[in-house]
Scaffold this motif. Structure first.
Motif, short mmCIF file in Angstrom:
data_model
loop_
_atom_site.label_atom_id
_atom_site.label_comp_id
_atom_site.label_asym_id
_atom_site.label_seq_id
_atom_site.Cartn_x
_atom_site.Cartn_y
_atom_site.Cartn_z
N SER A 5 4.51 44.83 32.55
CA SER A 5 5.21 45.11 31.30
C SER A 5 6.13 46.32 31.45
N PHE A 6 5.61 47.40 32.07
CA PHE A 6 6.41 48.61 32.22
C PHE A 6 7.58 48.39 33.18
N LEU A 7 7.39 47.59 34.24
CA LEU A 7 8.49 47.30 35.17
C LEU A 7 9.61 46.53 34.47
N ASN A 8 9.24 45.58 33.61
CA ASN A 8 10.25 44.86 32.84
C ASN A 8 11.09 45.84 32.02
N GLU A 9 10.42 46.79 31.39
CA GLU A 9 11.14 47.75 30.54
C GLU A 9 12.01 48.67 31.40
N ILE A 10 11.46 49.21 32.49
CA ILE A 10 12.17 50.22 33.29
C ILE A 10 13.37 49.63 34.01
N ILE A 11 13.21 48.47 34.65
CA ILE A 11 14.28 47.90 35.48
C ILE A 11 15.19 46.99 34.67
N ILE A 12 14.61 46.04 33.93
CA ILE A 12 15.43 45.02 33.24
C ILE A 12 16.08 45.59 31.98
N GLU A 13 15.30 46.33 31.16
CA GLU A 13 15.83 46.80 29.89
C GLU A 13 16.56 48.14 30.02
N ARG A 14 16.01 49.08 30.82
CA ARG A 14 16.62 50.41 30.93
C ARG A 14 17.56 50.53 32.12
N HIS A 15 17.61 49.50 32.97
CA HIS A 15 18.55 49.43 34.09
C HIS A 15 18.42 50.61 35.06
N ILE A 16 17.19 51.07 35.30
CA ILE A 16 16.95 52.09 36.32
C ILE A 16 16.83 51.38 37.66
N THR A 17 17.60 51.83 38.65
CA THR A 17 17.71 51.07 39.91
C THR A 17 17.22 51.83 41.14
N ASP A 18 17.00 53.13 41.04
CA ASP A 18 16.54 53.90 42.20
C ASP A 18 15.02 53.74 42.35
N PRO A 19 14.53 53.28 43.54
CA PRO A 19 13.09 53.03 43.70
C PRO A 19 12.21 54.24 43.39
N GLY A 20 12.61 55.43 43.86
CA GLY A 20 11.80 56.61 43.56
C GLY A 20 11.72 56.89 42.08
N GLU A 21 12.86 56.78 41.38
CA GLU A 21 12.89 57.04 39.95
C GLU A 21 12.09 55.97 39.19
N ILE A 22 12.13 54.72 39.70
CA ILE A 22 11.35 53.65 39.07
C ILE A 22 9.86 53.99 39.11
#
Length: 426
Positions: free
Chosen positions: A256-273
């Motif tokens: 659920s959190f990965l969906n929000e962080i990558i898909i919805e918030r468009h964060i793309t840096d692996p460390g920041e994710i």
């Protein structure tokens, strides 16, 4: 005072906001009955005049109220309504955006394709959110029910007669529990990224793959997740604290959190994710007694096909790249995606890829399995030797060989942990 002025002016939007603010205030004061009354009035007015942004706020507030008062069903219903109202706002905004760009003929085809991908991603995200919260509620009830049943089995000799009389009833309840957990397993499998999606997106970057996924119990604490955007493939191999139902809870939170962080918030840096994922997990699991040490070990990879590079951040679990039969270990940072005192930030590492490289990410389930002629652990050294021996085989044969090796080593012993191995050949 503001409510009285808005009522005199007949300003319905203002009245709804005033009622919602009063209801939120009562929640913070733990006056739940008064809060419920004001929030329901605010929702009713927002529905009548169609103010969706405020409705999202009111629905989320009353969902939080019901969560605090233990009304799980009502909390979930209002959470769904908040999601639906938010999605309506998003869809309206998307429609206006499409109309504005219709006049730009050169970008029309690209925009239409991107909108289609965004809609599919949003639909997948909404589907997974609904499924996750449904499963969390169901597993919570199952856990409570299971606790009641198993406590009832702690009896003295004088209670044996009662146990015999209740035996049939207990067996029926146990079957219901197993059936419920089995159903939870099917739901968990459904929120893992589908095989068809993974195959399509990996093929689109001219790569091949296999996934060896063997849960210890019906529900798994290991999970994997894939998503492709802008010619970059993101995927995670994660091992949550525990296995079975507790690990299943954590894996669903992670997805659920990965969906929000990558898909919805468009964060793309692996460390920041991983940093954002850790923040959300620590916040979600914090209790009145303090922080828990639950979390996960994880490897978050980003393959950029256009630049032919692999960017990654790794928490506790290292992984291997085999090039020309040589194993190149990619070291992990020694900290989990979870609470740890004096923890540092996760840092993105970069590795330049070559055609034919094999990338192997995995959890500790296979190396930690007991077995063999002396009942000892399989160990990482033996795991590396096996990967070196099979790295030139077709990916499907690699998966089959690893599974056979695991089964032969385990023999008749119990599987000690969830097992996940993901192989990708560039």
């Amino acid at each position: 005072r503001a409510l009285k002025m808005d009522e005199e002016l007949g300003y319905k939007s203002g009245i709804a906001n005033d009622l919602g603010n009063i209801g939120s205030l009562y929640i913070s004061l733990k006056k739940y009955s008064e809060a419920e009354k004001y929030l329901l009035q605010a929702i009713s007015i927002s529905d009548s005049i169609g103010i969706l942004k405020e409705k999202v706020q009111f629905e989320n507030s009353i969902s939080e109220l019901y969560s605090q008062t233990g009304k799980v069903k009502e909390a979930f219903e209002h959470f769904k309504k908040a999601i639906e109202a938010r999605d309506t706002l998003i869809n309206e905004a998307k429609s206006r955006e499409i109309m504005n760009y219709e006049f730009e003929k050169k970008e029309a085809a690209v925009k239409a394709e991107q909108d289609k991908k965004d809609a599919l991603a949003a639909a997948e995200s909404r589907k997974q959110e609904i499924i996750i919260w449904s499963v969390i509620g169901g597993l919570f009830l199952v856990a409570l029910f299971a606790g009641f049943i198993f406590r009832s089995l702690r009896v003295t000799k004088k209670q044996k007669i009662i146990i015999e009389k209740q035996k049939h009833l207990v067996e029926e309840h146990q079957k219901e529990i197993i059936d419920s957990i089995t159903y939870a397993h099917r739901i968990q499998r459904s929120i893992l990224t589908s095989d068809s999606y993974i195959k399509h997106e990996i093929n689109s970057i001219d790569a091949q793959h296999f996934i060896l996924f063997k849960p210890k119990d019906i529900v798994s604490g290991d999970f994997y997740w894939f998503f492709k955007q802008d010619n970059c493939l993101y995927y995670i191999t994660a091992d949550c604290t525990g296995h079975g139902v507790p690990g299943g809870f954590m894996s669903m939170l992670g997805i659920s959190f990965l969906n929000e962080i990558i898909i919805e918030r468009h964060i793309t840096d692996p460390g920041e994710i991983l940093n954002k994922l850790r923040e959300k997990i620590v916040k979600s699991l914090k209790t009145d007694e303090g922080y828990t040490k639950d979390g996960m070990d994880a490897i978050l990879c980003k393959i950029d096909k256009s630049k032919q590079i692999l960017q990654y951040a790794a928490a506790n679990n290292s992984f291997y790249i085999i090039r020309n039969n040589e194993i190149i270990e990619q070291k992990a940072q020694k900290m989990p995606v979870g609470y740890m005192e004096d923890s540092a930030q996760f840092v993105t590492q970069t590795f330049r890829l070559q055609k034919g490289d094999n990338i192997y990410t995995f959890t500790d389930g296979l190396p930690d399995q007991f077995g063999g002629p002396k009942g000892k652990k399989f160990m990482y050294r033996r795991f590396e030797e096996n990967l070196s021996a099979i790295c030139n085989l077709p990916l499907k044969e690699q998966e089959e060989t690893l599974e056979k090796t695991f089964q032969d080593w385990k023999g008749n012993l119990e599987q000690v942990d969830d097992v996940t191995v993901i192989g990708i050949r560039i």
